[in-house]
Design an enzyme around this catalytic site. Structure first.
Site, mmCIF file in Angstrom:
data_model
loop_
_atom_site.group_PDB
_atom_site.id
_atom_site.type_symbol
_atom_site.label_atom_id
_atom_site.label_comp_id
_atom_site.label_asym_id
_atom_site.label_seq_id
_atom_site.Cartn_x
_atom_site.Cartn_y
_atom_site.Cartn_z
ATOM 1 C CG ASP A 21 3.296 1.636 -4.009
ATOM 2 O OD1 ASP A 21 2.082 1.885 -4.018
ATOM 3 O OD2 ASP A 21 3.860 1.069 -3.063
ATOM 4 C CG HIS A 63 0.282 -0.620 -2.836
ATOM 5 N ND1 HIS A 63 0.370 0.663 -2.325
ATOM 6 C CD2 HIS A 63 0.003 -1.419 -1.783
ATOM 7 C CE1 HIS A 63 0.150 0.634 -1.015
ATOM 8 N NE2 HIS A 63 -0.078 -0.613 -0.656
ATOM 9 C CG ASP A 100 1.931 -3.993 0.466
ATOM 10 O OD1 ASP A 100 2.018 -4.290 -0.741
ATOM 11 O OD2 ASP A 100 2.219 -2.863 0.901
ATOM 12 C CD GLU A 101 -0.640 -0.856 3.155
ATOM 13 O OE1 GLU A 101 -0.656 -0.352 4.293
ATOM 14 O OE2 GLU A 101 -0.087 -0.290 2.189
ATOM 15 C CD1 TRP A 143 3.661 -5.930 5.978
ATOM 16 C CD2 TRP A 143 3.135 -3.929 6.818
ATOM 17 N NE1 TRP A 143 2.390 -5.622 5.557
ATOM 18 C CE2 TRP A 143 2.044 -4.401 6.051
ATOM 19 C CE3 TRP A 143 3.048 -2.680 7.442
ATOM 20 C CZ2 TRP A 143 0.873 -3.672 5.907
ATOM 21 C CZ3 TRP A 143 1.883 -1.947 7.291
ATOM 22 C CH2 TRP A 143 0.815 -2.451 6.536
ATOM 23 C CG ASP A 180 7.928 5.540 6.540
ATOM 24 O OD1 ASP A 180 8.311 4.593 7.275
ATOM 25 O OD2 ASP A 180 6.786 5.582 6.033
ATOM 26 C CD1 TRP A 229 7.612 2.104 4.567
ATOM 27 C CD2 TRP A 229 7.255 1.611 2.419
ATOM 28 N NE1 TRP A 229 7.364 0.758 4.475
ATOM 29 C CE2 TRP A 229 7.138 0.422 3.168
ATOM 30 C CE3 TRP A 229 7.077 1.553 1.032
ATOM 31 C CZ2 TRP A 229 6.861 -0.812 2.584
ATOM 32 C CZ3 TRP A 229 6.791 0.325 0.458
ATOM 33 C CH2 TRP A 229 6.679 -0.840 1.226
ATOM 34 C CB THR A 230 10.677 7.481 -0.619
ATOM 35 O OG1 THR A 230 10.095 6.824 -1.759
ATOM 36 C CG2 THR A 230 11.886 6.717 -0.145
#
Ligand code: ACM
Length: 542
Positions: A169, A240, A303-304, A371, A398, A446-447
């Site tokens: 990421d 990302h 994604d994104e 998602w 998360d 997610w962290t």
């Protein structure tokens, strides 16, 4: 038990395990025999020898008449028979036996119990959904291989069968790639990290990093396979990619490479350029991933990905025109198609987040991870694509576990145990042809705000226990589930899991030092609908 078997009858009699207990297991049943033997030796101090000769007191066998992953357990006063439809079914049968034993069977050494007995039971069991997964983001924070193996043990204990590793990421690249070593040498660490939500304005000055060697990952894959868990790798492209572009600026938009691996959270502005050399670089990475991971599906992210960086870059604009695309935004779909084709040539399938649906039609074998609610699940399945639901307001681990200010760094909507228990990947009103394309579901951890393994336990459990129930049996009834969960927490305690207490975080699990940014369900649903309808991802630093 969790998940509750489909059919179970018990009697008052018991089978007592003693030093004479021998396990029969051969062929595809061997992993189940080894798993059971390892627990009986470690926690019960029983010799538990394993033989390939059938008919011993604990007889684990394959019965091809049972469907994949299904099993039957029969315990009487003389012994135990476990029949599995395949290796995974036999492993599930072994896990069920462990849940029938006292919770201390999950400890790492004997603590003095003299008698270990199993109730006499007849169980016939099998899963509702075939993809029962958890995604762990090891990019935002790195977790050592031993922590990954421990999580695999816990997934297997819950009959979950997929661990999706989000390996790259903006904030870190965690998989060693021999051909492009700077991905981990430079991209594998960052000098600082944002603490909590951006609105708190706090960043630490503490380097964070780590990466998995190819052999670390091979070990994780093999460890998981012995426990019936498939490890699915994901590299996130073409957005990302801050860490990758910090390592190799030539992959990014000219003049836009970050000076260091970014430490802020959110949707960053780093995207890959669409040069042929960049596609080739990404294919090199996929070649090495395929060499490490036997998984048929290989995650390519997607994604994104904001389109502004391409729009503002003359080279990208020219590239879109040269490729005959209607707009710069179509570069993403073009790029995804290239990676899909490359994976197909390697005999694998791409897995992409639901944004792969926004590009030109995906290959028919691309697996979609949806998602943003059930709309994309239905869209993918009705288009004949396999799909896994990871609906954020149901299973994003998360997200905060209550409305309480004591939740650490509360973000997102409330995703408590009952929310996860109610999770159903199957959208309402799906056609009969589309339904088989819904393979199952997965919870995503997610962290950004999970910076140590103790907090992985806090965020994952017991919500992952509820996930296991929902995916194995279907959405559950909270009143029926609660007493089983109480018993199950004893198993988690014995296994050393620092789960979130049902009544709320312990003082040392709170984060008064870090600000969150909670959302209501209505707010989040409106936001998602806006994003999906516009088909556009803005840069939003969180
Ligand atoms: C995602 O949450 N960006 C897949």
């Amino acid at each position: 038990m969790i998940p509750q078997p489909v059919s179970m009858t018990t009697s008052d009699s018991v089978y007592v395990l003693d030093a004479s207990c021998t396990i029969s297991a051969s062929g595809d049943a061997e992993a189940a025999g080894a798993l059971l033997a390892q627990r009986l030796r470690t926690a019960c101090a029983l010799p538990a020898p394993v033989t390939t000769t059938p008919g011993e007191s604990i007889d684990i066998r394959i019965d091809r008449a049972l469907p994949a992953e299904h099993y039957a357990v029969s315990v009487d006063t003389d012994g135990v028979v476990v029949r599995g439809g395949d290796a995974a079914g036999a492993l599930h049968g072994a896990q069920t036996l462990l849940q029938l034993l006292p919770p201390d069977v999950h400890r790492s050494a004997p603590i003095g119990r003299a008698v270990w007995s199993l109730p006499c039971v007849e169980i016939v069991d099998g899963p509702r959904m075939r993809w029962r997964g958890v995604m762990l983001d090891v990019a935002r924070h790195f977790f050592a291989p031993r922590e990954i193996r421990r999580l695999i043990d816990l997934l297997a204990m819950h009959k979950l069968n997929v661990l999706h590793l989000h390996l790259t990421d903006d904030q870190g690249w965690r998989v060693q790639i021999d051909k492009h070593p700077a991905l981990t040498e430079i991209g594998g660490w960052r000098p600082r990290s944002q603490v909590g939500h951006r609105s708190g304005g706090v960043s630490d000055a503490r380097p964070h990093g780590g990466f998995y060697s190819r052999d670390d990952l091979r070990e994780i894959v093999a460890y998981a396979e012995l426990r019936g868990v498939l490890v699915v790798p994901e590299i996130d492209l073409p957005g990302h990619v801050g860490a990758a572009v910090a390592a190799y600026p030539e992959l990014g938009i000219p003049g836009r490479a970050p000076a260091e691996v970014p430490g802020g959270w959110g949707i960053g502005s780093h995207v890959l350029n669409m040069r042929e050399s960049t596609v080739a670089f990404c294919c090199d990475v996929l070649d090495e991933l395929v060499d490490i991971f036997p998984s048929e599906v290989i995650g390519i992210g997607s994604d994104e990905c904001p389109t502004e960086p391409w729009q503002n870059d003359p080279e990208s604009v020219a590239r879109a025109a040269e490729l005959g695309l209607g707009s710069v935004a179509e570069l993403q779909g073009w790029f995804v198609s290239r990676l899909e084709a490359h994976l197909a040539a390697l005999g694998r399938r791409a897995m992409g987040w639901e944004e792969v649906l926004d590009g030109p039609p995906s290959r028919a074998d691309t697996l979609v991870t949806a998602w943003r609610g059930s709309r994309a699940v239905a869209r993918a399945a009705e288009a004949g694509l396999d799909v896994v639901s990871a609906a954020d307001t149901s299973v994003y681990l998360d997200y905060r576990q209550s409305d309480d200010a004591d939740e650490p760094i509360p973000i997102g909507t409330i995703v408590d145990v009952d929310t996860v228990l109610a999770f159903d990947p199957m959208p309402d009103g799906l056609s009969d042809e589309a339904a088989p394309h819904v393979l199952g579901g997965q919870a995503n951890l997610w962290t950004e705000h999970v910076d140590d393994p103790r907090m992985v336990d806090f965020y994952a459990f017991p919500r992952v226990s509820a996930l296991a129930e929902a995916l194995w049996r279907g959405p559950g009834d909270p009143d029926e589930f609660a007493p089983r969960l109480d018993e199950h927490l004893e198993r988690l305690r014995a296994a050393g899991v620092e789960f979130r207490p049902l009544e709320g975080p312990a003082p040392w699990q709170r984060r008064p030092d870090a600000q969150g940014s909670p959302k209501s369900l209505a707010q989040r649903e409106a936001e998602l609908n806006r994003l999906i309808d516009s088909g556009h991802t803005p840069v939003t630093m969180e």
